[in-house]
Enzyme design. Structure first.
Site, mmCIF file in Angstrom:
data_model
loop_
_atom_site.group_PDB
_atom_site.id
_atom_site.type_symbol
_atom_site.label_atom_id
_atom_site.label_comp_id
_atom_site.label_asym_id
_atom_site.label_seq_id
_atom_site.Cartn_x
_atom_site.Cartn_y
_atom_site.Cartn_z
ATOM 1 N N TYR A 200 0.877 -1.179 0.000
ATOM 2 C CA TYR A 200 0.000 0.000 0.000
ATOM 3 C C TYR A 200 0.909 1.222 0.000
ATOM 4 O O TYR A 200 1.766 1.344 0.874
ATOM 5 C CB TYR A 200 -0.894 -0.001 1.233
ATOM 6 C CG TYR A 200 -1.998 -1.044 1.216
ATOM 7 C CD1 TYR A 200 -1.765 -2.348 1.634
ATOM 8 C CD2 TYR A 200 -3.274 -0.710 0.780
ATOM 9 C CE1 TYR A 200 -2.768 -3.302 1.611
ATOM 10 C CE2 TYR A 200 -4.295 -1.652 0.748
ATOM 11 C CZ TYR A 200 -4.032 -2.948 1.163
ATOM 12 O OH TYR A 200 -5.039 -3.890 1.122
ATOM 13 N N PRO A 292 -12.182 0.188 -1.474
ATOM 14 C CA PRO A 292 -11.411 -1.071 -1.451
ATOM 15 C C PRO A 292 -10.113 -1.026 -0.659
ATOM 16 O O PRO A 292 -9.443 -2.043 -0.526
ATOM 17 C CB PRO A 292 -11.135 -1.300 -2.937
ATOM 18 C CG PRO A 292 -11.218 0.043 -3.562
ATOM 19 C CD PRO A 292 -12.215 0.817 -2.760
HETATM 20 C C1 PHB Z 1 -6.927 -6.612 -5.066
HETATM 21 O O1 PHB Z 1 -6.142 -7.584 -5.050
HETATM 22 O O2 PHB Z 1 -7.624 -6.351 -6.060
HETATM 23 C C2 PHB Z 1 -7.028 -5.761 -3.845
HETATM 24 C C3 PHB Z 1 -6.314 -6.114 -2.726
HETATM 25 C C4 PHB Z 1 -6.390 -5.319 -1.586
HETATM 26 C C5 PHB Z 1 -7.196 -4.197 -1.578
HETATM 27 C C6 PHB Z 1 -7.941 -3.883 -2.701
HETATM 28 C C7 PHB Z 1 -7.856 -4.672 -3.845
HETATM 29 O O3 PHB Z 1 -7.239 -3.432 -0.480
#
Ligand code: PHB
Ligand code: APR
Length: 389
Positions: A200, A292
């Site tokens: 991240y 997300p």
């Molecule tokens: C993803 O693998 O698409 C994914 C993983 C973690 C997240 C959002 C999307 O926080």
């Protein structure tokens, strides 16, 4: 036609509910507006909480996840050119599994086909009736003919844009919403992931995320303007922007290639209260949406189904309404904690045009506290791996 539980929507929440009810001999029919192929065609996130893995195992559809899923006992947060690892296993004793939501939906569909469960695809103009009374019904068109499905209960698992929540009178429902002033540009590529764990990224150019679907297929996201269109993002522009947000190690190790899928997702937090209206129950995206950033969307849908399936089983097996009477409060208690966590991750890691320098300073202080405090890291870890049901 008559059934005990009419389920609207064949996404993860509808299919999982169908499996669990079938396992306990409770008759159910799933009505899905689209084709199965269309439902499987949607690329969605892929981080699975321990609780979700257990629910999929309980439904008898977890085998492939255990074979092909990638167990991750940590994640990295990149900030100011450095990476900081959050060790889930050390801080919470729990891990997560990286396994695409599309694969989970495929496993659930195969599981349903194996049980002979009734799923009506391409059910058009679904409408819900009399769920404030004792004999609810669902009407739909199939091949141009009108049909009516009588039932004891309706489970609205038809997502944010579905018919279920929209069929509730405005005075009976309260909604809470935060729309974020940016989106996520996502790209899927048949390239090895830049790192074995998710990264991240907080960067002055905006957020980015490095994720994967397998050791040969990667999923990347960059924060983009809310109004952007996918056409504005060539592969080259995407890779250049991701590279610009990555740290040096990431830039050196990033393998690029042609995109096999690209989508832009808007970011919003949304909750509808309550989640029960007489004999109709909302579950999953029909009742709540999270950005997300916390990887909570699908896990929350499964959490709702955890409570709802037990409520129906208790009703039919023990003739008790306690579960259905407490469903909304129990589900919402866990929903709001995940909404808070997803809002917090989004607030800490994205570039907010309107917050200005004070906001940026707060973000930096938040990140420096996170990397210098074991309790702060533990708080993130326990929310990320999934709070108990
Ligand atoms: C993803 O693998 O698409 C994914 C993983 C973690 C997240 C959002 C999307 O926080
Ligand atoms: N009639 C019948 N089916 C409908 C209708 C309708 N009017 N409207 C929508 N549907 C179907 C959709 O086609 C979809 O297949 O309901 C299903 C809802 O599935 P999801 O949107 O996947 O919702 P849910 O099962 O709650 O799963 C939530 O999905 O969107 C992700 O991030 C989200 O991970 C979360 C998960």
């Amino acid at each position: 036609m008559r059934t005990q539980v009419a389920i609207i929507g064949a996404g993860p929440s509808g299919l999982l509910l169908g499996q669990l009810l079938h396992k306990h001999g409770i008759d159910n029919v799933i009505l899905e507006a689209r084709t199965g192929e269309y439902v499987l065609g949607r690329v969605r996130a892929g981080v699975v909480e321990k609780g979700t893995v257990d629910m999929l195992d309980e439904a008898g559809v977890g085998a492939r996840l255990h074979r092909e899923g990638l167990v991750h006992d940590g994640t990295e947060i990149a900030f100011d050119g450095k990476r900081h690892r959050i060790d889930f296993a050390e801080l919470t004793g729990k891990t997560v599994v990286v396994y695409g939501q599309t694969e989970i939906t495929r496993d659930l569909m195969d599981g349903r086909a194996a049980t002979g469960g009734k799923t009506i695809y391409e059910a058009a103009d679904v409408s819900l009736h009399d769920f404030d009374g004792s004999s609810p019904k669902v009407r739909y068109k199939k091949d141009g003919k009108e049909h009516e499905l009588a039932c004891d209960f309706i489970a609205g698992c038809d997502g944010y844009h579905g018919a279920s929540r929209r069929s509730v009178p405005e005075k009976s429902i309260k909604t809470f919403e935060r729309v974020y002033p940016f989106g996520w540009m996502g790209l899927l590529s048949e390239t090895p992931p830049v790192s074995p764990e998710l990264i991240y990224i907080h960067s002055p150019r905006g957020f980015a995320l490095c994720s994967m679907r397998s050791n040969t297929r990667s999923r990347y996201y960059v924060q983009c303007d809310a109004g952007d269109k996918t056409e504005q993002w060539s592969d080259e522009r995407f890779w250049n922007e991701l590279r610009a947000r990555l740290d040096e190690k990431g830039r050196d190790e990033l393998v690029t290639g042609p995109s096999i899928e690209k989508t832009i997702a808007p970011l919003r937090s949304f909750v509808a209260e309550p989640m029960r209206f007489g004999r109709m129950f909302l579950a999953g995206d029909a009742a709540h949406i999270v950005p997300p950033t916390g990887a909570k969307g699908m896990n929350l849908a499964v959490s709702d189904v955890h409570y709802l399936s037990r409520a129906f089983i208790e009703y039919y097996k023990e003739k008790s309404s306690a579960g259905i009477d407490h469903y909304s409060a129990k589900a919402l208690a866990r929903v709001w904690k995940a909404v808070r966590f997803s809002w917090w991750m989004t607030s800490m890691l994205h570039k907010f045009p309107e917050t200005g320098e004070f906001g940026e300073k707060i973000q930096i202080a938040e990140l420096e506290y996170l990397f210098s405090s074991k309790s702060a890291a533990t708080a993130l870890a326990e929310n990320y791996v999934g709070l108990p049901y």
